[in-house]
Enzyme design. Structure first.
Site, short mmCIF file in Angstrom:
data_model
loop_
_atom_site.label_atom_id
_atom_site.label_comp_id
_atom_site.label_asym_id
_atom_site.label_seq_id
_atom_site.Cartn_x
_atom_site.Cartn_y
_atom_site.Cartn_z
N GLY A 167 0.12 -6.73 0.93
CA GLY A 167 0.63 -5.59 0.01
C GLY A 167 2.05 -5.80 -0.11
O GLY A 167 2.63 -6.72 0.34
N ASP B 212 -6.47 -8.33 5.14
CA ASP B 212 -6.31 -7.54 4.02
C ASP B 212 -7.63 -7.65 2.98
O ASP B 212 -8.12 -8.72 2.90
CB ASP B 212 -5.19 -7.91 3.15
CG ASP B 212 -4.38 -7.11 2.09
OD1 ASP B 212 -5.14 -6.53 1.39
OD2 ASP B 212 -3.52 -6.53 2.13
N ASN B 213 -7.88 -6.37 2.59
CA ASN B 213 -9.19 -6.56 1.48
C ASN B 213 -8.70 -6.58 0.25
O ASN B 213 -9.92 -6.48 -0.71
CB ASN B 213 -10.19 -5.15 1.78
CG ASN B 213 -9.34 -3.82 1.45
OD1 ASN B 213 -8.05 -3.94 0.88
ND2 ASN B 213 -10.21 -2.89 1.49
N GLY C 8 -3.40 -4.83 -2.52
CA GLY C 8 -2.63 -6.20 -2.28
C GLY C 8 -3.03 -7.42 -3.01
O GLY C 8 -4.17 -7.36 -3.88
N TYR D 164 -3.42 12.85 2.67
CA TYR D 164 -2.71 11.41 2.96
C TYR D 164 -1.73 11.73 4.13
O TYR D 164 -1.61 11.13 5.17
CB TYR D 164 -2.08 11.05 1.68
CG TYR D 164 -1.18 9.64 2.04
CD1 TYR D 164 -1.53 8.50 2.28
CD2 TYR D 164 0.33 9.73 1.87
CE1 TYR D 164 -0.77 7.20 2.62
CE2 TYR D 164 1.09 8.81 2.10
CZ TYR D 164 0.55 7.40 2.50
OH TYR D 164 1.30 6.39 2.72
P1 NAD Z 1 0.45 -1.46 -0.57
O1 NAD Z 1 -0.83 -0.91 -1.27
O2 NAD Z 1 1.11 -2.66 -1.33
O3 NAD Z 1 -0.30 -2.08 0.76
C1 NAD Z 1 -1.49 -1.61 1.49
C2 NAD Z 1 -2.20 -2.81 1.72
O4 NAD Z 1 -3.58 -2.64 2.35
C3 NAD Z 1 -2.64 -3.41 0.53
O5 NAD Z 1 -2.49 -5.08 0.67
C4 NAD Z 1 -4.28 -3.23 0.42
O6 NAD Z 1 -5.04 -4.26 -0.02
C5 NAD Z 1 -4.37 -3.09 1.87
N1 NAD Z 1 -5.64 -2.40 2.52
C6 NAD Z 1 -5.97 -1.06 1.86
N2 NAD Z 1 -7.16 -0.57 2.54
C7 NAD Z 1 -7.44 -1.88 3.30
C8 NAD Z 1 -8.84 -2.01 4.18
N3 NAD Z 1 -9.68 -1.09 4.37
N4 NAD Z 1 -8.89 -3.12 4.92
C9 NAD Z 1 -7.66 -4.25 4.80
N5 NAD Z 1 -6.71 -3.95 4.06
C10 NAD Z 1 -6.63 -2.87 3.31
O7 NAD Z 1 1.43 -0.35 0.20
P2 NAD Z 1 2.65 -0.64 0.96
O8 NAD Z 1 3.50 0.19 0.08
O9 NAD Z 1 2.96 -2.04 1.11
O10 NAD Z 1 2.47 0.39 2.03
C11 NAD Z 1 2.25 -0.26 3.35
C12 NAD Z 1 2.02 0.68 4.64
O11 NAD Z 1 3.17 1.50 4.43
C13 NAD Z 1 1.03 1.72 4.21
O12 NAD Z 1 0.39 2.05 5.57
C14 NAD Z 1 1.48 2.99 3.81
O13 NAD Z 1 0.75 4.19 4.06
C15 NAD Z 1 2.98 2.96 4.44
N6 NAD Z 1 4.00 3.54 3.51
C16 NAD Z 1 4.76 2.88 2.57
C17 NAD Z 1 5.47 3.50 1.84
C18 NAD Z 1 6.34 3.04 0.50
O14 NAD Z 1 7.45 3.43 0.24
N7 NAD Z 1 5.94 1.76 0.06
C19 NAD Z 1 6.02 4.92 2.03
C20 NAD Z 1 5.31 5.59 3.24
C21 NAD Z 1 4.33 4.88 3.83
#
Ligand code: NAD
Length: 354
Positions: free
Chosen positions: A14, A35-36, A40, A153
């Site tokens: 991701g 990662d699924n 991502g 969430y």
């Molecule tokens: P993103 O969607 O790019 O990354 C999430 C990743 O998790 C993806 O690659 C997705 O394919 C993978 N994923 C989802 N379900 C899955 C599963 N069941 N098994 C394996 N992989 C799975 O989002 P991000 O912005 O990189 O977020 C990363 C983390 O940071 C998350 O936990 C999110 O809640 C947290 N977060 C991000 C932000 C932000 O501003 N980007 C803010 C608050 C919290």
């Protein structure tokens, strides 16, 4: 945690995860990504794939046997896998909720079984509608009704935090919780409600920038390189065990101002179009007026400070939007080549209250 050599990074394909993987590999660590690929992309790991210390496993954090096997091979886990983004949460509420609770329990439980430390990604959403200035880690949660999809969430991530804290207190697991506040930068999709990439794609395409509500909501944005720097500092610091840290930017900006500055910085002819929350999401959507982090705790422990300004954050988003627009094939979702074409960035999505 103390210095570790091999990390399991869930959600490592991701946005934040792939940048962290690059950072860990550059620091000489070995990395396994689980990662699924739901949001991502393997393209995010192009550089990592060339590295001898890297392995990618496609699978889910809901697969307890797989998580167990991979955890056994590592000495620390960074748990980033989650269903993320206001739009995704609203459209797929139940699946997202289950992933975000059961996935975390599976990961924490395996980490405990194999004696691995675990860093759990949480979110500023846990503060809910608390808009009382800079929020420190002990600030109250103020949530709407559990029947409003958006709060699922926040609730799931709060349950994750509780689990991590209880495993630390009652079972001695080394856990660190981080709450991200609007992290932005290259590789972030515009498709699931993230405001900066969405605005950047709209500005580059000359489309209207769709601002929801009054546009007076105030947010802080943090460049992903600064977020990764904070994670690397915390991962090597045993004083972070059992603790929770906000990770966020310092410069506050309204969403309307953000749209106007992005248009100007991109040299775009786009206009701003305001949509009510009802038009964007249907009735009953709730948002918070202000989301400002107090990062004193992180700064005092590690000396961390954000290094990238809003101008740099916006420049990176505009550059990536241009690059993707240039490489789009006819028939692709506008500005988003080869990905997530079911959710075009010009669709009315929220400005990512996270
Ligand atoms: P993103 O969607 O790019 O990354 C999430 C990743 O998790 C993806 O690659 C997705 O394919 C993978 N994923 C989802 N379900 C899955 C599963 N069941 N098994 C394996 N992989 C799975 O989002 P991000 O912005 O990189 O977020 C990363 C983390 O940071 C998350 O936990 C999110 O809640 C947290 N977060 C991000 C932000 C932000 O501003 N980007 C803010 C608050 C919290």
């Amino acid at each position: 945690m103390n210095y570790c050599t091999t990390y399991l990074v869930t959600g490592g394909a991701g946005f934040i995860g792939s940048h962290l993987v690059d950072g860990l590999l550059a620091a000489g660590r070995r990395v396994v990504v689980l990662d699924n690929l739901s949001t991502g992309r393997t393209e995010n790991l192009a550089a990592a794939m060339e590295h001898g210390g890297f392995r990618f496993v496609r699978g889910s954090v809901l697969d307890a046997a797989l998580v167990d096997t991979l955890t056994q091979e590592c000495d620390a886990v960074v748990h980033l896998a989650a269903a993320v983004g206001v739009k995704l949460i609203i459209e797929q509420t139940l699946t997202s909720f289950v992933t975000n609770i059961r996935g975390t329990e599976t990961v924490i439980d395996a980490a405990h079984r194999h004696g691995c430390g675990v860093l759990v990604a949480s979110t500023s959403e846990v503060y809910g509608k608390n808009s009382h200035g800079a929020l420190d880690e002990m600030a109250d949660r103020i949530l709407g009704s559990p029947s409003v999809a958006r709060w699922s969430y926040s609730t799931a991530k709060a349950v994750d935090e509780v689990l991590a804290n209880l495993y630390h207190r009652e079972r001695g697991l080394k856990t660190t919780i981080v709450r991200f506040f609007n992290v932005v930068g290259p590789r972030q999709s515009p498709a699931y409600g993230m405001v900066i990439p969405r605005f950047a794609h709209q500005a580059v395409a000359g489309d209207p920038l769709t601002v929801h509500g009054t546009g007076q909501q105030r947010r802080c944005f943090l460049h992903v390189a600064d977020a990764v720097a904070a994670l690397l500092l915390l991962l090597d610091n045993s004083a972070a065990d059992g603790e929770t840290f906000n990770i966020g930017g310092e410069e506050e900006i309204t969403v309307l101002e953000l749209a106007e500055r992005l248009i100007a910085q991109a040299g775009s002819a786009s206009v701003v179009r305001q949509l009510s929350y009802g038009e964007a999401y249907g009735p009953g959507f709730e948002d918070m007026e202000r989301r400002l982090p107090d990062t004193t705790k992180l700064r005092e422990l590690t000396g961390w400070r954000p290094r990238h300004s809003m101008v740099e954050v916006m420049a990176a988003a505009i550059a990536e939007a241009r690059e993707q627009q240039d490489s789009s094939e006819p028939g692709d979702a506008p500005g988003v080549p080869g990905r997530r074409s079911s959710a075009p960035p010009s669709a009315p999505v929220a400005e990512g209250g996270r």
